[in-house]
Design an enzyme around this catalytic site. Structure first.
Site, mmCIF file in Angstrom:
data_model
loop_
_atom_site.group_PDB
_atom_site.id
_atom_site.type_symbol
_atom_site.label_atom_id
_atom_site.label_comp_id
_atom_site.label_asym_id
_atom_site.label_seq_id
_atom_site.Cartn_x
_atom_site.Cartn_y
_atom_site.Cartn_z
ATOM 1 N N GLU A 153 -5.226 -4.659 10.680
ATOM 2 C CA GLU A 153 -4.211 -3.623 10.845
ATOM 3 C C GLU A 153 -4.477 -2.850 12.134
ATOM 4 O O GLU A 153 -5.255 -1.877 12.133
ATOM 5 C CB GLU A 153 -4.251 -2.645 9.663
ATOM 6 C CG GLU A 153 -3.974 -3.291 8.320
ATOM 7 C CD GLU A 153 -3.388 -2.296 7.329
ATOM 8 O OE1 GLU A 153 -2.307 -2.572 6.807
ATOM 9 O OE2 GLU A 153 -3.999 -1.234 7.103
ATOM 10 N N ASN B 281 0.869 -1.178 0.000
ATOM 11 C CA ASN B 281 0.000 0.000 0.000
ATOM 12 C C ASN B 281 0.904 1.225 0.000
ATOM 13 O O ASN B 281 1.466 1.588 1.026
ATOM 14 C CB ASN B 281 -0.900 -0.022 1.237
ATOM 15 C CG ASN B 281 -1.731 1.236 1.385
ATOM 16 O OD1 ASN B 281 -1.763 2.078 0.458
ATOM 17 N ND2 ASN B 281 -2.394 1.400 2.521
ATOM 18 N N HIS C 37 -9.503 1.273 4.801
ATOM 19 C CA HIS C 37 -8.242 1.505 5.531
ATOM 20 C C HIS C 37 -8.509 2.466 6.685
ATOM 21 O O HIS C 37 -9.294 3.413 6.547
ATOM 22 C CB HIS C 37 -7.171 2.064 4.591
ATOM 23 C CG HIS C 37 -5.810 2.014 5.209
ATOM 24 N ND1 HIS C 37 -5.403 2.931 6.144
ATOM 25 C CD2 HIS C 37 -4.785 1.128 5.064
ATOM 26 C CE1 HIS C 37 -4.171 2.608 6.542
ATOM 27 N NE2 HIS C 37 -3.780 1.523 5.899
ATOM 28 N N LYS D 77 0.133 4.207 -0.233
ATOM 29 C CA LYS D 77 -0.532 5.393 0.333
ATOM 30 C C LYS D 77 -0.319 6.581 -0.621
ATOM 31 O O LYS D 77 -0.194 6.373 -1.823
ATOM 32 C CB LYS D 77 -0.038 5.652 1.761
ATOM 33 C CG LYS D 77 -0.165 4.374 2.624
ATOM 34 C CD LYS D 77 -0.018 4.597 4.098
ATOM 35 C CE LYS D 77 -0.181 3.252 4.821
ATOM 36 N NZ LYS D 77 -0.107 3.367 6.274
ATOM 37 N N SER E 112 3.587 -1.839 10.334
ATOM 38 C CA SER E 112 5.041 -1.896 10.546
ATOM 39 C C SER E 112 5.629 -3.265 10.222
ATOM 40 O O SER E 112 6.601 -3.692 10.843
ATOM 41 C CB SER E 112 5.400 -1.473 11.974
ATOM 42 O OG SER E 112 5.007 -0.126 12.201
ATOM 43 N N GLU F 149 -6.934 4.879 7.753
ATOM 44 C CA GLU F 149 -6.695 6.299 7.427
ATOM 45 C C GLU F 149 -7.918 6.901 6.743
ATOM 46 O O GLU F 149 -8.224 8.082 6.922
ATOM 47 C CB GLU F 149 -5.434 6.406 6.545
ATOM 48 C CG GLU F 149 -4.170 6.146 7.375
ATOM 49 C CD GLU F 149 -3.007 5.557 6.606
ATOM 50 O OE1 GLU F 149 -3.035 5.558 5.363
ATOM 51 O OE2 GLU F 149 -2.060 5.076 7.264
ATOM 52 N N GLY G 133 2.655 2.603 10.754
ATOM 53 C CA GLY G 133 3.591 3.709 10.582
ATOM 54 C C GLY G 133 4.322 4.106 11.856
ATOM 55 O O GLY G 133 4.968 5.149 11.905
HETATM 56 P P1 13P Z 1 3.112 0.627 7.657
HETATM 57 O O1 13P Z 1 3.641 -0.691 7.085
HETATM 58 O O2 13P Z 1 3.821 1.821 7.126
HETATM 59 O O3 13P Z 1 3.008 0.572 9.138
HETATM 60 O O4 13P Z 1 1.603 0.760 7.105
HETATM 61 C C1 13P Z 1 0.752 -0.312 7.229
HETATM 62 C C2 13P Z 1 -0.495 0.000 6.475
HETATM 63 O O5 13P Z 1 -1.258 0.866 6.851
HETATM 64 C C3 13P Z 1 -0.748 -0.758 5.242
HETATM 65 O O6 13P Z 1 -2.021 -0.538 4.757
#
Ligand code: 13P
Length: 247
Positions: free
Chosen positions: A165, A8, A94, A10, A209, A96, A171
């Protein structure tokens, strides 16, 4: 079952950076033991589709899909449009987007339904916040999030991918331990089992992560069937190391 490693990206990338990343992934991926996908920002889907042409080791994914069919929905992109661009997977719900775009469980379920109807596999994201975990609400939250999808899709829930997640792990560099993740994945598997005969075939990814150093231990858990990778998916070597760990 074959694992799935999905990147992903982002809201990251540029024409030049995407080209370099896909070139490096194509050069290094070989014949992976798992399914692999990259999910670039929507603006770059057509570019990345072109960069992926002529190979089938790496599939194309989207980061979102509209809950509406085509029509007067300014700014939205429909599942049928994504399908035309060769999109095989679409991330929905997601955390976010749940946070910044106010997507709720019902929106997410409808998005999953739209994707399936267009022949795209939805990757349905669920996960608890740190406060919810500390209050002992993890199971309640993830089951509530998944149950909205089960309720709408019924038997077809067997055709989705689930991504657990935990928000506190995204992150932050703070990964769930393999045991913490497995415990939640087992809860989700049992919930799927009550809903569909195909529960054993539903891939439940871990995200948060995940990196080259911790992937193998997470992926060794019985109910962790792949990963949804954020930061580490932007570096070809790291992403390829995670792909290599998924067998
Ligand atoms: P990170 O791997 O940067 O923690 O992000 C995970 C994520 O949100 C994947 O959709």
């Amino acid at each position: 079952m074959k694992k799935l490693i999905a990147g992903n990206w982002k809201m990251n990338g540029s024409l030049a950076a995407n080209e370099a990343l896909i070139k490096a992934l194509r050069a290094g991926v070989g014949t992976p033991a798992c399914d692999v996908a990259v999910c670039p920002p929507g603006a770059y889907l057509a570019q990345v589709q072109g960069l992926l042409a002529g190979q089938d080791a790496i599939a194309l994914g989207a980061q979102n899909v509209s809950q509406h069919d085509n029509g007067a929905y300014t700014g939205d992109v429909s599942a049928t449009m994504l399908k035309e661009l060769g999109v095989r997977y679409a991330i929905v719900g997601h955390s976010e987007r749940r946070l910044h775009q106010a997507e709720n469980d019902v929106h997410v379920a409808i998005k999953a339904q739209r994707a399936l109807a267009a022949g795209i596999t939805p990757i349905v994201c669920i996960g608890e916040s740190l406060a919810e975990r500390e209050q002992g609400m993890t199971e309640f939250i993830v089951k509530r999030q998944l149950s909205a999808v089960i309720h709408l899709l019924e038997q077809r829930v067997g055709d989705i991918v689930v991504a657990y997640e935990p928000i506190w792990a995204i992150g932050t560099g703070k990964t769930a331990t393999p045991e913490q993740a497995q415990a939640v994945h087992a809860v989700l598997r049992a919930q799927l089992q009550a809903a569909t005969d195909k529960a054993q075939e539903v891939r439940i990814l871990y995200g948060g992560s995940m990196n080259a150093a911790n992937a193998a231990d997470l992926l060794a858990q019985p109910d962790i069937n792949g990963g949804l990778i954020g930061g580490a998916s932007l570096k070809a070597d790291d992403f390829l190391a995670i792909v290599a760990a998924a067998r």
